[in-house]
Write an enzyme that holds these catalytic residues in place. Structure first.
Site, mmCIF file in Angstrom:
data_model
loop_
_atom_site.group_PDB
_atom_site.id
_atom_site.type_symbol
_atom_site.label_atom_id
_atom_site.label_comp_id
_atom_site.label_asym_id
_atom_site.label_seq_id
_atom_site.Cartn_x
_atom_site.Cartn_y
_atom_site.Cartn_z
ATOM 1 N N GLY A 89 7.579 7.858 12.325
ATOM 2 C CA GLY A 89 8.339 8.434 13.635
ATOM 3 C C GLY A 89 9.097 7.126 14.237
ATOM 4 N N VAL B 253 14.337 14.242 11.639
ATOM 5 C CA VAL B 253 14.637 15.172 12.523
ATOM 6 C C VAL B 253 14.504 16.511 11.833
ATOM 7 N N CYS C 297 13.225 10.985 23.386
ATOM 8 C CA CYS C 297 13.366 10.197 24.651
ATOM 9 C C CYS C 297 15.130 9.941 24.774
ATOM 10 N N CYS D 99 14.459 12.011 27.989
ATOM 11 C CA CYS D 99 14.764 11.356 29.219
ATOM 12 C C CYS D 99 16.120 11.070 29.435
ATOM 13 N N LYS E 237 18.474 14.081 29.953
ATOM 14 C CA LYS E 237 18.207 14.754 31.083
ATOM 15 C C LYS E 237 18.620 14.099 32.232
ATOM 16 N N TYR F 234 7.479 20.178 33.787
ATOM 17 C CA TYR F 234 8.388 19.078 33.971
ATOM 18 C C TYR F 234 9.892 19.625 33.436
ATOM 19 N N GLU G 59 13.025 20.681 35.702
ATOM 20 C CA GLU G 59 14.316 19.790 35.560
ATOM 21 C C GLU G 59 15.455 20.338 35.024
ATOM 22 N N PRO H 204 7.039 35.986 29.691
ATOM 23 C CA PRO H 204 7.800 36.954 29.170
ATOM 24 C C PRO H 204 7.504 37.705 28.329
ATOM 25 N N PHE I 176 12.583 14.737 37.573
ATOM 26 C CA PHE I 176 13.854 14.621 38.233
ATOM 27 C C PHE I 176 14.484 16.014 38.510
ATOM 28 N N HIS J 5 14.733 -1.472 56.157
ATOM 29 C CA HIS J 5 15.242 -0.398 56.796
ATOM 30 C C HIS J 5 17.002 -0.672 56.640
ATOM 31 N N GLU K 51 10.637 2.838 52.595
ATOM 32 C CA GLU K 51 9.985 2.027 53.719
ATOM 33 C C GLU K 51 9.196 3.231 54.441
HETATM 34 P P1 FAD Z 1 8.973 11.073 19.751
HETATM 35 O O1 FAD Z 1 10.003 10.020 20.673
HETATM 36 O O2 FAD Z 1 9.311 12.361 19.913
HETATM 37 O O3 FAD Z 1 9.549 10.232 18.563
HETATM 38 C C1 FAD Z 1 8.782 10.683 17.267
HETATM 39 C C2 FAD Z 1 10.006 10.798 16.033
HETATM 40 O O4 FAD Z 1 9.319 11.037 14.828
HETATM 41 C C3 FAD Z 1 10.967 11.817 16.118
HETATM 42 O O5 FAD Z 1 12.155 11.439 15.820
HETATM 43 C C4 FAD Z 1 10.598 12.754 15.269
HETATM 44 O O6 FAD Z 1 11.708 13.411 14.628
HETATM 45 C C5 FAD Z 1 9.906 11.928 14.042
HETATM 46 N N1 FAD Z 1 8.969 12.528 13.073
HETATM 47 C C6 FAD Z 1 8.162 13.650 13.435
HETATM 48 N N2 FAD Z 1 7.516 13.862 12.128
HETATM 49 C C7 FAD Z 1 7.965 12.924 11.328
HETATM 50 C C8 FAD Z 1 7.329 12.923 9.828
HETATM 51 N N3 FAD Z 1 6.647 13.375 9.277
HETATM 52 N N4 FAD Z 1 8.304 11.870 9.119
HETATM 53 C C9 FAD Z 1 9.204 11.237 9.839
HETATM 54 N N5 FAD Z 1 9.363 11.071 11.025
HETATM 55 C C10 FAD Z 1 8.766 12.131 11.910
HETATM 56 N N6 FAD Z 1 9.337 10.615 29.281
HETATM 57 C C11 FAD Z 1 9.813 10.056 30.464
HETATM 58 O O7 FAD Z 1 8.835 8.946 30.585
HETATM 59 N N7 FAD Z 1 10.629 10.120 31.223
HETATM 60 C C12 FAD Z 1 11.399 11.414 31.296
HETATM 61 O O8 FAD Z 1 12.131 11.547 32.028
HETATM 62 C C13 FAD Z 1 11.233 12.008 30.340
HETATM 63 N N8 FAD Z 1 11.900 13.155 29.994
HETATM 64 C C14 FAD Z 1 11.760 14.035 29.127
HETATM 65 C C15 FAD Z 1 12.419 15.054 29.110
HETATM 66 C C16 FAD Z 1 12.593 15.744 27.945
HETATM 67 C C17 FAD Z 1 13.668 17.230 28.042
HETATM 68 C C18 FAD Z 1 11.515 15.752 26.914
HETATM 69 C C19 FAD Z 1 11.411 16.780 25.811
HETATM 70 C C20 FAD Z 1 10.576 14.694 27.170
HETATM 71 C C21 FAD Z 1 10.793 13.926 28.149
HETATM 72 N N9 FAD Z 1 10.182 12.844 28.054
HETATM 73 C C22 FAD Z 1 9.990 11.962 29.235
HETATM 74 C C23 FAD Z 1 8.858 12.563 27.343
HETATM 75 C C24 FAD Z 1 9.338 11.356 26.290
HETATM 76 O O9 FAD Z 1 10.465 11.775 25.698
HETATM 77 C C25 FAD Z 1 8.441 11.368 25.350
HETATM 78 O O10 FAD Z 1 7.198 11.176 25.925
HETATM 79 C C26 FAD Z 1 8.552 10.284 24.266
HETATM 80 O O11 FAD Z 1 9.901 10.435 23.647
HETATM 81 C C27 FAD Z 1 7.295 10.112 23.361
HETATM 82 O O12 FAD Z 1 7.707 9.200 22.240
HETATM 83 P P2 FAD Z 1 6.866 9.057 20.743
HETATM 84 O O13 FAD Z 1 7.359 7.919 20.210
HETATM 85 O O14 FAD Z 1 5.482 9.591 20.873
HETATM 86 O O15 FAD Z 1 7.654 10.397 19.945
HETATM 87 P P1 NAP Z 2 4.400 21.144 30.426
HETATM 88 O O1 NAP Z 2 4.644 20.233 31.746
HETATM 89 O O2 NAP Z 2 3.135 21.470 29.968
HETATM 90 O O3 NAP Z 2 4.991 22.842 30.837
HETATM 91 C C1 NAP Z 2 4.682 23.840 30.476
HETATM 92 C C2 NAP Z 2 5.018 24.936 31.024
HETATM 93 O O4 NAP Z 2 5.117 26.091 30.380
HETATM 94 C C3 NAP Z 2 3.817 25.327 32.067
HETATM 95 O O5 NAP Z 2 4.417 25.753 33.374
HETATM 96 C C4 NAP Z 2 3.046 26.478 31.428
HETATM 97 O O6 NAP Z 2 2.549 27.384 32.362
HETATM 98 C C5 NAP Z 2 4.202 27.131 30.820
HETATM 99 N N1 NAP Z 2 3.900 28.193 29.602
HETATM 100 C C6 NAP Z 2 3.026 27.541 28.605
HETATM 101 N N2 NAP Z 2 3.008 28.540 27.873
HETATM 102 C C7 NAP Z 2 3.640 29.532 28.397
HETATM 103 C C8 NAP Z 2 3.785 31.201 27.983
HETATM 104 N N3 NAP Z 2 3.309 31.469 26.677
HETATM 105 N N4 NAP Z 2 4.443 31.795 28.698
HETATM 106 C C9 NAP Z 2 4.913 31.344 30.074
HETATM 107 N N5 NAP Z 2 4.636 29.959 30.294
HETATM 108 C C10 NAP Z 2 4.195 29.325 29.337
HETATM 109 O O7 NAP Z 2 5.224 20.961 29.358
HETATM 110 P P2 NAP Z 2 6.882 20.481 29.337
HETATM 111 O O8 NAP Z 2 7.681 20.792 30.566
HETATM 112 O O9 NAP Z 2 7.464 21.175 27.988
HETATM 113 O O10 NAP Z 2 6.821 18.798 29.230
HETATM 114 C C11 NAP Z 2 6.002 18.142 28.289
HETATM 115 C C12 NAP Z 2 5.772 16.829 28.475
HETATM 116 O O11 NAP Z 2 7.007 16.070 28.477
HETATM 117 C C13 NAP Z 2 5.203 16.701 29.830
HETATM 118 O O12 NAP Z 2 3.825 16.867 29.887
HETATM 119 C C14 NAP Z 2 5.730 15.311 30.185
HETATM 120 O O13 NAP Z 2 4.839 14.389 30.063
HETATM 121 C C15 NAP Z 2 6.897 15.001 29.282
HETATM 122 N N6 NAP Z 2 7.991 15.047 30.173
HETATM 123 C C16 NAP Z 2 8.196 14.282 31.232
HETATM 124 C C17 NAP Z 2 9.352 14.277 32.042
HETATM 125 C C18 NAP Z 2 9.558 13.206 32.966
HETATM 126 O O14 NAP Z 2 8.686 12.147 33.093
HETATM 127 N N7 NAP Z 2 10.422 13.263 34.016
HETATM 128 C C19 NAP Z 2 10.185 15.162 32.080
HETATM 129 C C20 NAP Z 2 10.296 16.225 30.858
HETATM 130 C C21 NAP Z 2 8.864 16.239 30.044
HETATM 131 P P3 NAP Z 2 0.933 27.011 32.684
HETATM 132 O O15 NAP Z 2 1.167 25.848 33.832
HETATM 133 O O16 NAP Z 2 0.577 28.320 33.099
HETATM 134 O O17 NAP Z 2 0.253 26.729 31.606
#
Ligand code: FAD
Ligand code: NAP
Length: 523
Positions: free
Chosen positions: A45, A70, A85, A90, A93, A228, A232, A281, A399, A496, A501
């Site tokens: 990964g 991927v 990310c 991140c 987004k 989240y 967002e 849904p 965000f 300020h 603040e």
């Molecule tokens: P990842 O970054 O997901 O990396 C895993 C990698 O492993 C991927 O490239 C995947 O394709 C690869 N992989 C998977 N399986 C295999 C395999 N078998 N062999 C080889 N490669 C493989 N976090 C924040 O802190 N701030 C934010 O604002 C924020 N916004 C987010 C917005 C969105 C829409 C999403 C989806 C996430 C956001 N996050 C945010 C969360 C953040 O992106 C994740 O916490 C972070 O990327 C996790 O890093 P990771 O290394 O665990 O996994």
């Molecule tokens: P999440 O925060 O766990 O939210 C999932 C949402 O989907 C919840 O509102 C949940 O409802 C709903 N849901 C789940 N199953 C459903 C179903 N079958 N039908 C209808 N609603 C359903 O997950 P996420 O938004 O995918 O984010 C994943 C993680 O990414 C977060 O935990 C966060 O750590 C990271 N992330 C971080 C940022 C950031 O730092 N700004 C931004 C994006 C993502 P219930 O509450 O009722 O379960």
């Protein structure tokens, strides 16, 4: 070294050992040179956690390889090296959030005297936005590849799985297989969007994997899920001019301080986002027009609803990508029902196999968490360090149009843990100076400090809804980590006029029942 340790003790910031680990890590000689394994470390990964761990390990003298692959989304979207990310999380987004804020600023600029020819003509050019975002991402993919090459980390663009505890099989793009042996293996595969099990979900709906590169404007959008990602995405889409509706199953931002979550959604509602609360849904059907008819049901009243949308975005959580890893072959059994890896100190039940990032059970799914845990793990593996990852008091920001930043406990958790008698909550509504001239609504600009009641009132949690909440909370997060008290916060002189603040001006407790609304700008 001695001076640093003394300074450290004086400031009581870090334990001396930790500082010495951070600053004076000694690289160990690569064990791979003995020829037992191909590598000292193989990371599955190449995302935030995996890359951070790999780079730290190589800095410490280890021989390292990273596998990254991927699998395209159900809609066929794929991307390059760097993980969630950078490619579909991140970064894109935040860029779209920024695009949305800029659009709002054009309207506010008029109030400040900017002459804008025609506000009606102002609209986003979606292809131009996605192109700009994707160009940035591609440049990051490129820099990441070059960085790995320069650091002499072997990058394998292949899907990894275990053959045994020290052997991985990588399936490459052309279908060929490559075997890699390593003394240590780190699982950092992250997660992917979950789709609810309803007709039409996988066929017709998109997820966060697709939205940032969508080839056409999303139009009127239904967002399923109010975590989240749901909030967002609904927030920036709506502000970009694409009307957004959100289906909320239980409550928005479950697990967060609910008063703050309400401030976030109330602001979104005022900007036009429609929320259907307690709704799940039922189906998504494609109409002849190409539009999507979505049906849902209220889980309390059983009432059904439906509407036609141009796009349906599933934001219903993420699942860990462990199924295809063949963990059994390696003997890794510490896997939760949801497929996440249970590893308190990032070490699995197999001593040479570790896990970091989103794949871990019960840890915050955030990029800086994955990076920090990955780095510390590399130091423990290759530099004799002992410092574990501390997952407590990790700050985060949602965000949404009005951002929400927080660190530490929510009011609900603090009350449940310590009891209402032992907790004091300070709170205030405030008016950001920059909102005065455009006469922007300030109803939802709100902050609170949750503290122990007993002097000196150690702070358990800080919460802030308002502009640049992430920037505000980041600094205060360091203070919370150092054990800041209300007494110290109240004795901090503010800057300020800033929104940050407001934390130094907090003086009204909820218990007092006094009005937390602002009197004037300089009161
Ligand atoms: P990842 O970054 O997901 O990396 C895993 C990698 O492993 C991927 O490239 C995947 O394709 C690869 N992989 C998977 N399986 C295999 C395999 N078998 N062999 C080889 N490669 C493989 N976090 C924040 O802190 N701030 C934010 O604002 C924020 N916004 C987010 C917005 C969105 C829409 C999403 C989806 C996430 C956001 N996050 C945010 C969360 C953040 O992106 C994740 O916490 C972070 O990327 C996790 O890093 P990771 O290394 O665990 O996994
Ligand atoms: P999440 O925060 O766990 O939210 C999932 C949402 O989907 C919840 O509102 C949940 O409802 C709903 N849901 C789940 N199953 C459903 C179903 N079958 N039908 C209808 N609603 C359903 O997950 P996420 O938004 O995918 O984010 C994943 C993680 O990414 C977060 O935990 C966060 O750590 C990271 N992330 C971080 C940022 C950031 O730092 N700004 C931004 C994006 C993502 P219930 O509450 O009722 O379960």
């Amino acid at each position: 070294m001695t001076i640093l340790n003394s300074l450290c003790r004086i400031n009581n910031l870090f334990k001396p050992l930790k500082l010495s680990e951070n600053v004076f890590l000694v690289a160990r000689r690569s064990l791979a040179s003995t020829g037992t394994y191909d590598y000292d470390l193989a990371v599955i990964g190449g995302g935030s956690g995996g890359l951070a761990c790999a780079k730290e390990a190589v800095n410490l003298g280890a021989k390292v390889t990273v596998l990254d692959y991927v699998t395209p989304s159900p809609q066929g979207t794929k991307w390059g090296l760097g993980g969630t990310c950078v490619n579909v999380g991140c970064i894109p987004k935040k860029l779209m959030h920024q695009a949305a804020l800029l659009g709002e600023s054009i309207h506010e600029a008029v109030a400040y005297g900017w002459e804008v020819p025609s506000l009606d003509a102002i609209k986003i050019n979606w292809p131009a936005l996605t192109e700009a975002v994707q160009n940035h991402i591609k440049s990051v993919n490129w820099v990441t590849r070059v960085d790995l090459r320069e650091k002499k980390i072997d990058y394998v663009n292949g899907l990894g799985e275990f053959k045994d505890p020290h052997t991985l099989i990588a399936t490459l793009k052309n279908g060929s297989k490559k075997e890699i042996t390593a003394k240590n293996i780190v699982i950092a595969v992250g997660g992917r969007p979950h789709y609810p099990d309803i007709p039409g979900a996988v066929e017709y709906c998109i997820s966060s994997d697709d939205i940032f590169s969508l080839g056409h404007p999303p139009g009127k959008t239904l967002v399923v899920g109010a975590g989240y990602i749901g909030l967002e995405c609904a927030g920036f889409l709506n502000s970009l001019g694409y009307p957004a509706t959100v289906l909320v199953r239980s409550v928005p931002l479950r697990g967060f301080d609910q008063q703050m979550a309400q401030a976030v959604t109330s602001e979104m509602e005022q900007k036009g986002v429609v929320f259907h609360n307690k709704c799940v849904p039922l189906s998504v059907e494609k109409l002849e027009t190409g539009q999507l008819k979505a049906r849902w049901q209220n889980t309390e009243t059983q009432e059904r609803g439906e509407d036609v949308f141009d796009t349906v975005l599933m934001a219903t959580g993420r699942y860990a990508l462990t199924k295809t890893l063949n963990l059994e072959a390696a003997g890794v059994t510490c896997v939760s029902n949801s497929g996440k890896i249970i590893a308190e100190t990032e070490q699995t039940n197999v001593s040479n196999i570790y896990a970091v990032g989103d794949v871990l059970e019960g840890k915050p799914e955030l990029t800086p968490v994955a990076i920090h845990a990955g780095r510390l793990l590399a130091r423990r593996m290759f530099a004799g360090a002992t410092q574990p990852m501390d997952y407590d008091n990790v700050a985060t920001t949602v965000f949404t149009p009005l951002e929400y930043g927080c660190v530490g406990l929510s009011e609900e958790t603090a009350l449940a843990r310590h009891g209402a008698d032992k907790v004091e909550v300070y709170h205030a509504f405030y008016k950001p100076t920059e909102f005065f001239i455009p006469q922007r609504n300030i109803r939802n600009c709100y902050l609170k400090a949750v503290a122990l009641r007993e002097a000196p009132q150690r702070i358990l949690g800080l919460h802030f809804v308002g502009p640049v909440a992430g920037e505000v909370i980041q600094g205060f997060a360091a203070a919370v980590k150092c054990g800041i008290t209300m007494e110290q916060l109240m004795n901090t002189v503010g800057i300020h006029p800033t929104v940050a603040e407001e934390f130094t001006r907090l003086n009204i407790t909820k218990r007092s029942g006094k009005d937390p609304n602002p009197a004037s700008c300089c009161s």
